[in-house]
Design an enzyme around this catalytic site. Structure first.
Site, PDB file in Angstrom:
ATOM      1  N   ARG A   1       0.841  -1.205   0.000  1.00 51.34           N
ATOM      2  CA  ARG A   1       0.000   0.000   0.000  1.00 51.34           C
ATOM      3  C   ARG A   1       0.870   1.246   0.000  1.00 51.34           C
ATOM      4  NH1 ARG A   1      -4.458   0.152   4.609  1.00 51.34           N
ATOM      5  NH2 ARG A   1      -2.654   0.734   5.881  1.00 51.34           N
TER       6      ARG A   1
ATOM      7  N   LYS B   1      -2.600   6.554   1.458  1.00 47.32           N
ATOM      8  CA  LYS B   1      -2.380   6.986   2.840  1.00 47.32           C
ATOM      9  C   LYS B   1      -1.419   8.174   2.839  1.00 47.32           C
ATOM     10  CE  LYS B   1      -2.598   4.526   7.204  1.00 47.32           C
ATOM     11  NZ  LYS B   1      -4.042   4.539   7.427  1.00 47.32           N
TER      12      LYS B   1
ATOM     13  N   GLU C   1     -16.318   6.264   4.392  1.00 47.28           N
ATOM     14  CA  GLU C   1     -15.590   5.813   5.587  1.00 47.28           C
ATOM     15  C   GLU C   1     -15.435   6.997   6.536  1.00 47.28           C
ATOM     16  OE1 GLU C   1     -11.405   4.962   5.223  1.00 47.28           O
ATOM     17  OE2 GLU C   1     -11.220   6.070   3.354  1.00 47.28           O
TER      18      GLU C   1
HETATM   19  C1  LIG Z   1      -5.145   3.739   7.752  1.00 46.70           C
HETATM   20  C2  LIG Z   1      -6.563   4.003   7.365  1.00 46.70           C
HETATM   21  C3  LIG Z   1      -7.580   3.046   7.526  1.00 46.70           C
HETATM   22  C4  LIG Z   1      -7.347   1.725   8.215  1.00 46.70           C
HETATM   23  O1  LIG Z   1      -6.496   0.885   7.517  1.00 46.70           O
HETATM   24  P1  LIG Z   1      -5.841  -0.382   8.227  1.00 46.70           P
HETATM   25  O2  LIG Z   1      -4.916  -0.904   7.193  1.00 46.70           O
HETATM   26  O3  LIG Z   1      -6.930  -1.330   8.542  1.00 46.70           O
HETATM   27  O4  LIG Z   1      -5.159   0.115   9.454  1.00 46.70           O
HETATM   28  C5  LIG Z   1      -8.847   3.357   7.074  1.00 46.70           C
HETATM   29  N1  LIG Z   1      -9.129   4.556   6.514  1.00 46.70           N
HETATM   30  C6  LIG Z   1      -8.183   5.503   6.365  1.00 46.70           C
HETATM   31  C7  LIG Z   1      -8.560   6.799   5.750  1.00 46.70           C
HETATM   32  C8  LIG Z   1      -6.880   5.256   6.764  1.00 46.70           C
HETATM   33  O5  LIG Z   1      -5.948   6.203   6.607  1.00 46.70           O
END
Ligand SMILES: *Cc1c(COP(=O)(O)O)cnc(C)c1O
Length: 341
Positions: A82, A184, A220
């Site tokens: 990722r 991210k 989300e």
């Molecule tokens: C990091 C993150 C998540 C959660 O991801 P995981 O890999 O399960 O920790 C969900 N939404 C956003 C916007 C994120 O930055």
């Protein structure tokens, strides 16, 4: 191995400086050899790309002690992959997956006395990140970068028991269609700060973002994906190109299908249908799943049948199964657990 003498169960989620972190620098088109350092300070030029134009991305994962005393990480290869996706989108040089995993191993090993014991509920949070470090004043990608990875111990997420969250449907948007919602990037968090502070001031724990094109579908929260459970026990989770692909959510989907024999629907979830669900949860590395008790959509209040005191029964089963896999109490799918010590 001697562990630090800390009241692990009462740790919060804050930065505690540990001894060693991993650093590698990118210059002249390549990453240097990299290694551990005691220096927790970053020194860079005042005009560094990250300081001017926010060219930075990060990851988050955990190391913890299993029931049989091993120190492990959960699916770190997916964090590596990722981060490569985030880098490519931000015109940053990807840090190779094997090197990412090596940095995780080296740094956790070097700080092994900071890994909380099994049963404490605490864990060692791992934060890999990268930023443009050389001077950039015209808008363009930096040519020099730093990859860093530090660890910090964090306490149990549900200290003093599970407390379902109250969340609101946000008026502000998080991600544009064809934008950066799926990576991210630090910038996605900078823009969410105004809204999360406002949510807290108004008495909400989180903001749920809807799709910004039509404002009719659930996406989300600022830092976690969403799952719903239908009244007949199906798992439903929003599918959208502008959601960050949570590793926890993807794992929960697989656990639901392969361990619990549940039906799973990954599809657009309309705002108008959420009052039909029996349970709701937010998923991410921090909590695995935090139950949502109530969603407030501008005066329309949806209180899930699971209520404000407990995790819903199906959510709980998913949570317990994934935790048991992580803790080595039940057999994990191939490649989910990376052993460090
Ligand atoms: C990091 C993150 C998540 C959660 O991801 P995981 O890999 O399960 O920790 C969900 N939404 C956003 C916007 C994120 O930055």
């Amino acid at each position: 191995m001697e562990r630090n003498n800390i009241d692990w169960s009462n740790l919060g989620f804050g930065y505690i400086q540990t001894e060693l972190r991993y650093v590698s620098n990118y210059k002249d088109g390549q990453w240097d050899q990299g290694g551990l350092t005691k220096d927790a300070t970053v020194t860079m030029n005042e005009c560094a790309g990250v300081l001017q134009y926010a060219q930075t991305c990060f990851e988050g994962l955990k190391a913890y002690t299993t029931a049989d005393g091993r120190i492990v990480c959960f699916r770190p290869d997916l964090n590596a992959a990722r981060m490569i996706d985030s880098c490519l989108q931000l015109k940053m040089p990807p840090f190779p997956e094997e090197r990412f995993l090596d940095a995780v191993r080296q740094t956790v090993k070097a700080n092994a006395h900071w890994v909380p014991p099994y049963g404490s509920g605490a864990s060692l949070y791992i934060r890999p990140y990268m930023f443009g470090s050389n001077p950039v004043i015209g808008v363009k990608p930096a040519t020099e970068y730093q990859f860093r990875l530090f660890v910090t111990p964090v306490g149990p997420y549900f200290k003093g028991g599970v407390k379902p969250l109250t969340v609101r449907i946000s008026d502000l948007d998080r991600a544009a269609p064809r934008g950066t919602g799926h990576i991210k990037a630090g910038l996605n968090y900078a823009m969410s700060l105004y809204n999360i502070v406002d949510a807290h001031e108004q008495g909400y724990d989180e903001n749920i973002y809807v799709d910004s094109a039509t404002r009719t579908y659930i996406e989300e929260t600022g830092g976690a994906n969403i799952i719903f459970i239908t009244k007949d026990g199906k798992l439903v989770t929003p599918k959208s190109d502008t959601i960050l692909p949570s590793i926890t959510r993807r794992s929960i989907v697989q656990v639901a299908k392969d361990y619990l024999g549940m039906e799973v629907e990954e599809r657009p979830v309309a705002l108008s249908e959420i009052d039909q669900f029996a349970e709701c949860g937010l998923c991410g590395t921090a909590a695995v799943i935090s139950p949502v008790g109530k969603i407030v959509d501008h005066g329309r209040e949806i209180i899930f049948p699971s209520g404000m005191n407990d995790m819903g029964p199906v959510t709980k089963k998913l949570y317990d199964t994934l935790r048991d896999i992580q803790m080595g109490k039940i057999t994990s799918p191939d490649g989910w657990i990376m052993e460090i010590l």
